[in-house]
Design an enzyme around this catalytic site. Structure first.
Site, PDB file in Angstrom:
ATOM      1  N   HIS A 123       0.876  -1.173   0.000  1.00 37.78           N
ATOM      2  CA  HIS A 123       0.000   0.000   0.000  1.00 37.78           C
ATOM      3  C   HIS A 123       0.918   1.228   0.000  1.00 37.78           C
ATOM      4  CE1 HIS A 123      -2.789   2.960   1.816  1.00 37.78           C
ATOM      5  NE2 HIS A 123      -3.762   2.159   1.425  1.00 37.78           N
ATOM      6  N   ASP A 200       3.138  -4.746   7.917  1.00 42.20           N
ATOM      7  CA  ASP A 200       1.907  -3.970   7.818  1.00 42.20           C
ATOM      8  C   ASP A 200       0.735  -4.938   7.966  1.00 42.20           C
ATOM      9  OD1 ASP A 200      -0.404  -2.750   6.981  1.00 42.20           O
ATOM     10  OD2 ASP A 200       0.447  -1.870   5.164  1.00 42.20           O
ATOM     11  N   GLN A 203      -4.437  -5.415   6.813  1.00 42.37           N
ATOM     12  CA  GLN A 203      -5.411  -6.335   6.204  1.00 42.37           C
ATOM     13  C   GLN A 203      -5.342  -7.743   6.797  1.00 42.37           C
ATOM     14  OE1 GLN A 203      -7.780  -5.331   4.332  1.00 42.37           O
ATOM     15  NE2 GLN A 203      -7.024  -3.316   3.715  1.00 42.37           N
ATOM     16  N   LYS A 226     -10.421  -0.828  10.491  1.00 43.04           N
ATOM     17  CA  LYS A 226     -10.573  -1.990   9.610  1.00 43.04           C
ATOM     18  C   LYS A 226     -10.952  -3.240  10.407  1.00 43.04           C
ATOM     19  CE  LYS A 226      -7.223  -0.250   6.265  1.00 43.04           C
ATOM     20  NZ  LYS A 226      -7.976   0.196   5.100  1.00 43.04           N
ATOM     21  N   CYS A 364      -4.744   2.497  -3.725  1.00 47.35           N
ATOM     22  CA  CYS A 364      -3.502   2.991  -3.107  1.00 47.35           C
ATOM     23  C   CYS A 364      -2.365   1.992  -3.265  1.00 47.35           C
ATOM     24  CB  CYS A 364      -3.701   3.322  -1.631  1.00 47.35           C
ATOM     25  SG  CYS A 364      -4.830   4.675  -1.357  1.00 47.35           S
TER      26      CYS A 364
END
Ligand code: PMP
Length: 407
Positions: A123, A200, A203, A226, A364
């Site tokens: 991202h 990261d 997700q 999220k 993104c």
């Protein structure tokens, strides 16, 4: 499926929304998730009953709010299985957490000629902070490529790691391809050379059990919004030994021990990285969101979303000229696709008229689009409240749009 999404849907008032007279089919969970009543009630309840600035107050309300904020930190710690609550820094979200590490780590450890390794499927928020470091410090970026299915070519990592490599920053799950990356293996490879890794988790944390000690990541970041929590709050997990070595990110109240015009000393962890009044309402609401998903069970959530993914892939595959972007074996619950030469925006706009919320564009992750030679995709991403019936509605909607364009 392990649980009934219909029961869960009852906890999310927004899912009753009608869009152009049709029931809302919300499939934009990778962008942000909806919030259960208990999370919204926590926000309201805090403002109604225990709002006061934290940490500095001797009075009752301030102490109560402080306890709730620090309890929330412990909830995040246990959720990620961090060793200590000192390793959990509240941030505005994933983006701020990556910027914090890039800025502080960069100041402490990077100089001209050093290298940061990222992946081709990051991202923008795990690319641009490192590029800022590139212009500030003269470091260069190296990129782990992915193959035509969207699988990271981890075997290429060994060649990318050199004695100049300072850090590896990689997504656990791609927000565009859905690929689940073998982060444990990546960490092991980097650690063999003494190189720290930032993962990261924007997700991954909402969709699977994450254990930062098992992964052995040095930094792990995620966003509350999220994972059914509020916007504006997220967390940076960092191993204490690393966080201790990093200089503060921002200066202000709370992050100091003593201030004088001659010399200022900084507070201990985690406060060293939390300048100013923290989002103590957001932190407690995030903790409530974590309790909510844990009550359902992360394994149940993963199983449910895998069933949705499998069903969606089968159903959508029947549509003429559909092309999936991201076909890794190990995928999280999202599908990115194109149909013939229909522009993703047009497809998304037609789906919207049918009450179906999907995301269109580059998500993104422009380097991913470049690798596939496309401008964007349509992305349907699943959450705990989605149902097989909603996938049927999506597939019928895409088929209908495709027919309109075929004519
Ligand atoms: N990384 C990934 C993989 C993401 O999907 C996102 C959000 N789309 C981000 C980082 C940025 O998260 P936020 O905007 O909440 O900071």
């Amino acid at each position: 499926m392990g649980f009934n999404p219909e029961d869960i849907r009852a906890d999310f008032p927004i899912l009753q929304t009608k869009v152009y007279g049709k029931p809302l089919v919300y499939l934009d969970n990778a962008a942000t998730t909806q919030k259960p009543k208990s999370v919204v009630d926590t926000i309201c309840g805090n403002y109604y009953a225990q709002n006061a600035n934290i940490h500095r107050g001797v009075h009752f309300l301030s102490q109560r709010a402080t306890e709730a904020h620090e309890e929330a930190r412990k909830t995040v710690q246990k959720f990620l299985n961090a060793k200590s609550a000192r390793e959990v820094i509240f941030t505005r979200g994933t983006t701020e957490a990556v910027n914090l590490v890039a800025s502080s780590f960069g100041k402490a450890f990077c100089k001209e000629g050093d290298e940061i390794v990222v992946s081709q499927m990051e991202h923008h928020s795990n690319i641009v902070p490192w590029q800022i470091l590139q212009s500030d410090r003269g470091v260069s970026l190296k990129v782990i490529p992915f193959d035509e299915k969207g699988v990271l070519q981890v075997d290429k990592l060994n060649d990318l790691l050199t004695e100049r490599t300072k850090l590896v920053a990689v997504a656990h799950v791609s927000n565009t391809l859905g690929t689940v990356n073998p982060v444990k293996e990546i960490v092991r490879m980097a650690h063999e050379r003494g190189i720290p890794v930032l993962v990261d988790g924007a997700q991954s944390v909402p969709h699977m059990k994450v254990d930062v000690q098992d992964i052995d990541a040095d930094f792990y970041v995620f966003s509350g919004h999220k994972i059914y929590g509020p916007t504006g709050i997220g967390a940076l997990y960092g191993k204490e030994e690393w966080l201790d070595k990093l200089p503060p990110y921002q200066g202000g109240g709370e992050m100091i021990k003593n201030v004088s015009f001659e010399k200022t000393t900084f507070n201990e962890l985690p406060f060293k990285f939390e300048a100013g009044t923290p989002d103590y309402i957001g932190s407690t609401a995030l903790a409530e969101a974590i309790r909510y998903v844990e009550a359902i069970g992360m394994d149940n959530i993963a199983r449910h979303e895998q069933a949705l993914l499998k069903y969606a892939t089968e159903k959508l595959s029947q549509i003429e000229n559909i092309r999936f972007i991201g076909e890794a074996e190990n995928k999280s619950g999202l599908v990115s696709f194109l149909v013939g030469d229909i522009h993703p925006y047009d497809l998304g706009a037609i789906l919207d008229k049918l009450g179906i919320a999907v995301r269109t564009g580059h998500h993104c992750a422009e380097p991913v689009m470049k690798a596939f030679g496309i401008e964007g995709t349509v992305r349907a991403s699943f959450g705990i409240y989605n149902t097989l019936e909603e996938i049927d509605i999506l597939a019928a909607g895409v088929e209908r749009a495709a027919r309109m364009f075929r004519r």
